[in-house]
Design a protein around this motif. Structure first.
Motif, PDB file in Angstrom:
ATOM      1  N   ARG C 302       0.839  -1.196   0.000  1.00 49.05           N
ATOM      2  CA  ARG C 302       0.000   0.000   0.000  1.00 49.05           C
ATOM      3  C   ARG C 302       0.879   1.252   0.000  1.00 49.05           C
ATOM      4  O   ARG C 302       0.589   2.233  -0.659  1.00 49.05           O
ATOM      5  CB  ARG C 302      -0.887  -0.006   1.235  1.00 49.05           C
ATOM      6  N   ARG C 304       4.333   1.077  -0.640  1.00 47.98           N
ATOM      7  CA  ARG C 304       5.345   0.946  -1.687  1.00 47.98           C
ATOM      8  C   ARG C 304       4.811   1.436  -3.021  1.00 47.98           C
ATOM      9  O   ARG C 304       5.476   2.146  -3.758  1.00 47.98           O
ATOM     10  CB  ARG C 304       5.768  -0.529  -1.784  1.00 47.98           C
ATOM     11  N   LEU C 305       3.564   1.039  -3.337  1.00 44.64           N
ATOM     12  CA  LEU C 305       3.033   1.350  -4.658  1.00 44.64           C
ATOM     13  C   LEU C 305       2.127   2.553  -4.668  1.00 44.64           C
ATOM     14  O   LEU C 305       1.717   3.018  -5.713  1.00 44.64           O
ATOM     15  CB  LEU C 305       2.264   0.144  -5.202  1.00 44.64           C
ATOM     16  N   GLY C 306       1.797   3.058  -3.490  1.00 45.21           N
ATOM     17  CA  GLY C 306       0.923   4.226  -3.434  1.00 45.21           C
ATOM     18  C   GLY C 306      -0.491   3.902  -3.861  1.00 45.21           C
ATOM     19  O   GLY C 306      -0.922   2.750  -3.794  1.00 45.21           O
ATOM     20  N   GLY C 307      -1.203   4.919  -4.327  1.00 45.63           N
ATOM     21  CA  GLY C 307      -2.654   4.855  -4.573  1.00 45.63           C
ATOM     22  C   GLY C 307      -3.112   3.849  -5.605  1.00 45.63           C
ATOM     23  O   GLY C 307      -2.457   2.856  -5.856  1.00 45.63           O
ATOM     24  N   LYS C 308      -4.237   4.124  -6.186  1.00 41.95           N
ATOM     25  CA  LYS C 308      -4.889   3.175  -7.075  1.00 41.95           C
ATOM     26  C   LYS C 308      -4.166   3.076  -8.409  1.00 41.95           C
ATOM     27  O   LYS C 308      -3.644   4.050  -8.918  1.00 41.95           O
ATOM     28  CB  LYS C 308      -6.327   3.625  -7.328  1.00 41.95           C
ATOM     29  N   GLY C 309      -4.144   1.883  -8.955  1.00 42.75           N
ATOM     30  CA  GLY C 309      -3.509   1.693 -10.247  1.00 42.75           C
ATOM     31  C   GLY C 309      -4.492   1.920 -11.378  1.00 42.75           C
ATOM     32  O   GLY C 309      -4.400   2.883 -12.105  1.00 42.75           O
TER      33      GLY C 309
END
Lengths: 309, 326, 310
Positions: C302, C304-309
């Motif tokens: 959550r 590491r990749l941040g918000g929604k893809g």
């Protein structure tokens, strides 16, 4: 100008560069129930909280009974707080578990230093009865109640100061089916008795149909359609309003049908178009495009006006 | 063929207040390809019943007893851990209420579908991944090849529920148990998910148990209905018959209290009182304290679920049986 | 992610300097100086000359700047109590025993604690759970000098299995390592239990069961991985805290470690040594928290990749 109980004018809210509520106009006339409907992310709850000044708007004005309360300091706001109260969805979280119901209901009186302790106790008992609970509940605690009973207590606490405006944020959403009708009836009865004006925020269109005089539909922070409840349910113009109404399950197993679903792009592409002669003369908002245009019967819809004479 | 047979199921929980009976003698069955709706309010025991069927409850504190608890021909009360693991997901798969918390946040969507397939089928990781992508496409997720690499927090609730459905379908279960699959979703998303479930059921011929508190969902999706209240079955019957002419006073009251059925601002028909507390249930019929036609006998005797007409049964002593009753 | 690390590093440096000022001021706020505690008071003129030699007659801000200038060049000065070596040299050789014993204590105690906590969580409300809780509570509540004394009594005096104290051949390390292991074991037992229970109660675990995964796979792959995230983040700060030596353990087992110097440097107003030890500890804590935060972010998709893809 004090004909409206609550009026939001061109109200906006930005969170971290994102516009959550975009220039919303909303009027709650005296003694009416206005339902604010929309799905998650529509900005309906943010709008409600701004009306209460529990969230500060980024732009726009809030008028309560004709008084501009947009930039009042908290201290100056206190007398207005008595006029406008709120009931939330989660009655369990909004009632202090360490207080008796009598104390909870009487607390607003204590905060505003109204009456003696025994007078406050008596009024709390009166209110317990008005919301359909026995006076003996005054000494009980929130955890002893069912969800519906707790919501009754929330209503009593909200109205004990004699508020004229009630903002109800999904007050029936967490309730059992068999209890929902009780709370809808309670709100309806109190509204009629006290001459309440209510902003009813909900995603439950069935409840809205039975309770509201007017419906305001929000989509991604904007009002896309508003009008008298019967007109909205019978003759919605905006594709999103139609999609919303179409999605409500039908309580008749013999009337099943396949639905077609519009994507967000399709909804955008299908913004209604009107010729100037089909609409009422004055556009409500002239800064935005597409804009809310007025149809007959106080019905407004986000639409594009094309092909003038 | 009978996929599910439940007879006289009782589920109790050891709690602080003592032994609490959440399910008190429930019986129903499900034929293959049939769709059954279990409708009830919170505390009615509808979800516990289905969790007990798959033996998903922690035992203790839960205790399950039944004359029959059969799923796909297997006695679920006798099955050991290994047998249970092999039945779950393969014979019966489940979809739950809140898609946002139903997936492990630290693994990708693809990993979580693949591990389900590999647990039940002889398949290489690569084959399983290809199948996962095909399943995601089937549930109308467009960029399935990308979505398998996503983590759950990168998808919306509606998309996650589609993923959950794809995962449930991954081992071609004979029964899909959907426990309030649309309650946490927006109205428009709910309609899409329900349509998807119906389509897939029609396509695969699997059985469906739809658990919900929403009579609208029942009216839209199932063939037959079990109405539960206070841990008991109040009424069963074909969905059209129940909505057209409910037998049990509870079903009748529930249908009458649904808001928004007619145009216009109006008072609703309400059911007085509140649902029974499972820790302290009323004597006799669980609905008698709220029932408009209850008589003295209702306070004392617990009514049995009796056939009242062809294919219809109700647990109420005030409802007469029709002469045509079979 | 890189931005996050840079931001955190900068804020760490600021923290470090603020801490250094506070320590410096507090150190000098204690009344007295390095030549006041002797039984035979020094003549005033000699004292003044010594003070001038050490630069202690200068204003405090100048002393601080001179000191930090030295630190900047990795020159921590000479300890007053042993003028024959440098502060760096003293810390370097005294730290070895503390690092070996404390470090091994954590490396042995933490895994045992995790296993205890896991066993407790998986057998909730059984005797295993109660036993693990009891051990954890004892480990955290019994002072380390009592544990140390008990260890000597049982293993050295009664059973004659190990030497009672000293530093040197590894046999002598056993008891101090056990003493050091108590706190990490107890902490991890409690931490692992609550992290595991927290994860076990998550809805996705029910979903994993409903999918037909084996209990072993559910526990070892999913539950453990989710519970590990909070557990990993407390490891480094704990390691720093223990591997810098405990005055009690080192005194009882007569280990020539770093622990004793924390007290003696303050008692003797050995400003260079005191300052160096404090800076060392605060730097190590700052770095360990930084690494923990980065690890936490790396392990949690959550963040590491941040918000929604989408």
């Amino acid at each position: 100008m004090s004909e409206h109980a609550l009026e939001l004018s061109q109200i906006s809210k930005e969170f971290g560069g994102r516009t959550v509520v975009d220039r919303v106009n909303l009027v709650v006339p005296k003694n009416q129930v206005v339902a604010l409907v929309g799905e998650s992310g529509s900005g309906k709850t943010t709008t409600g909280l701004m009306a209460l000044r529990l969230i500060e708007p980024s732009a726009g004005r809030i008028l309560l009974g004709g008084h501009d309360i947009t930039s009042l300091r908290q201290r100056d706001l206190k007398p207005f707080r008595r006029q406008m109260q709120v009931v939330f969805q989660d009655s369990y979280a909004s009632l202090d578990p360490m207080m008796t119901l009598g104390e909870i209901i009487a607390e607003p009186l204590a905060i505003h230093a109204i009456g003696t302790a025994s007078e406050r106790r008596d009024r709390a008992r009166d209110w317990l009865q008005r919301v359909g609970l026995d006076g003996s509940y005054a000494t009980r605690y929130p955890h002893e109640l069912s969800g519906g009973q707790r919501q009754r207590v929330s209503v009593a606490r909200a109205l004990i100061l004699g508020a004229s405006v009630l903002v109800a944020d999904e007050p029936t959403s967490a309730l059992d089916v068999s209890v929902k009708a009780q709370i809808v009836n309670l709100l309806q009865g109190l509204q009629a008795d006290m001459g309440l004006s209510m902003l009813f925020i909900s995603h439950d269109l069935s409840v809205v149909r039975s309770l509201a005089d007017q419906v305001v539909v929000m989509l991604r922070g904007r009002v896309v359609e508003r009008g008298p409840t019967d007109r909205i349910f019978a003759n919605a113009h905006h594709p999103y309003t139609r999609a919303l109404l179409d999605a409500v399950p039908v309580i008749d197993p013999t009337a099943r049908r396949r639905r077609t679903f519009l994507t967000a792009e399709e909804i955008n592409a299908n913004t209604p178009r009107f010729r100037p002669e089909d609409i009422e003369p004055q556009p409500l908002v002239d800064t935005a495009d597409p804009q809310l245009v007025a149809l007959a019967g106080s019905h407004f819809v986000e639409a594009i006006v094309t092909g003038g004479r | 063929m009978r996929l599910v047979e439940i007879e006289d199921l009782v589920v109790s929980f050891r709690q602080f207040e003592g032994l609490v009976q959440a399910v008190r003698g429930v019986s129903f069955d499900l034929q293959s390809g049939e769709s059954l709706g279990i409708v009830g309010e919170s505390g009615s025991g509808k979800s516990v019943t289905c969790s007990a069927l798959l033996r998903l409850l922690r035992e203790p504190p839960a205790t399950i007893t039944a004359k029959k608890l059969v799923l796909g021909g297997q006695d679920m009360l006798r099955a050991d851990k290994r047998a249970l693991a092999s039945i779950r997901g393969r014979v019966a798969a489940m979809v739950f209420q809140d898609p946002m918390t139903s997936l492990d946040p630290v693994f990708t969507i693809g990993h979580q579908i693949v591990e389900t397939i590999v647990a039940h089928k002889r398949a290489s990781k690569k084959e399983a991944l290809a199948r996962a992508i095909a399943l995601l496409k089937r549930v109308e997720i467009k960029n399935a090849e990308a979505v398998v690499r996503y983590y759950p927090h990168q998808l919306s609730g509606g998309m996650l529920q589609r993923v959950m459905i794809a995962m449930a379908l991954s081992c071609e279960p004979a029964v899909l148990v959907a426990d309030e699959p649309t309650t946490a979703l927006d109205v428009t998303i709910q309609a899409q998910i329900l349509q998807l479930i119906k389509d897939i059921q029609a396509e695969t011929g699997m059985g469906l148990i739809m658990i919900t508190h929403d009579l609208g969902v029942i009216a839209e999706t199932v063939d037959r209905v079990v109405v539960m209240y206070g841990g008991r079955v109040m009424e069963t019957g074909p969905v059209e018959a129940i909505f057209a002419a409910p037998l049990h006073p509870y079903t009748r009251a529930l249908l009458a209290s649904i808001p928004g059925q007619q145009p216009g601002k109006q008072r609703l028909t309400e059911i007085p009182g509140s649902s029974p507390n499972p820790a302290n249930p009323p004597s006799g019929c669980p609905f008698h304290p709220r029932c408009p036609i209850a008589e003295d006998a209702c306070r004392v005797t617990t009514p049995l679920l009796e056939t009242k007409a062809t294919g219809r049964a109700a647990a109420c002593i005030r409802v007469p049986a029709e002469r045509v009753a079979a | 992610m890189l931005q996050f690390i840079i931001r955190r590093t900068l804020s760490m440096l600021v923290t470090f300097f603020v801490v250094s000022i506070i320590i410096f001021m507090m150190m000098h706020a204690i009344p007295g100086g390095p030549f006041d505690g002797n039984d035979m008071p020094l003549p005033d003129n000699i004292r003044a000359r010594l003070m001038a030699q050490l630069g202690l007659d200068k204003p405090l801000w100048e002393q601080y700047l001179r000191y930090m200038w030295g630190v900047f060049h990795l020159d921590f000065g000479v300890p007053y109590q042993s003028p024959g070596e440098t502060v760096m040299g003293l810390i370097a050789h005294a730290w070895v025993p503390s690092l070996v014993l404390g470090g091994l204590g954590v490396l042995i105690g933490a895994p045992i604690g995790i296993l205890l906590g896991m066993a407790a969580a998986l057998n909730r409300n059984s005797w295993i759970d109660y036993l693990a809780s009891a051990i954890a509570t004892l480990g955290l509540t019994i002072p380390v000098f009592v544990i140390s004394t008990l260890l000597i009594l049982v293993f050295a005096v009664w059973l004659h299995w190990t030497p009672a104290s000293g530093w040197g051949e590894p046999r002598r390390w056993i008891l101090p390592i056990m003493a050091y292991a108590a706190v990490p074991m107890a902490t991890y037992a409690r931490y692992a239990r609550s992290a595991m229970l927290d994860t076990l109660n998550k809805p996705f675990v029910t979903v994993l069961r409903a999918k037909g995964l084996s209990e072993r796979r559910i526990i070892f792959q999913h539950v453990l991985r989710n519970s590990a995230i909070p557990m990993i983040t407390i490891f480094l700060p704990m390691f720093v805290g223990i591997a810098t030596g405990s005055i009690f353990v080192e005194a009882i087992f007569r280990v020539p470690g770093l622990g004793a110097y924390f007290v003696s440097s303050i008692q003797k107003r050995d400003y260079p040594l005191e300052m160096a030890l404090m800076l060392l500890i605060s730097a190590l804590f700052c770095i360990s928290y930084l690494i923990s935060d980065v690890l936490y972010a790396l392990l949690n998709p959550r963040i590491r990749l941040g918000g929604k893809g989408r």
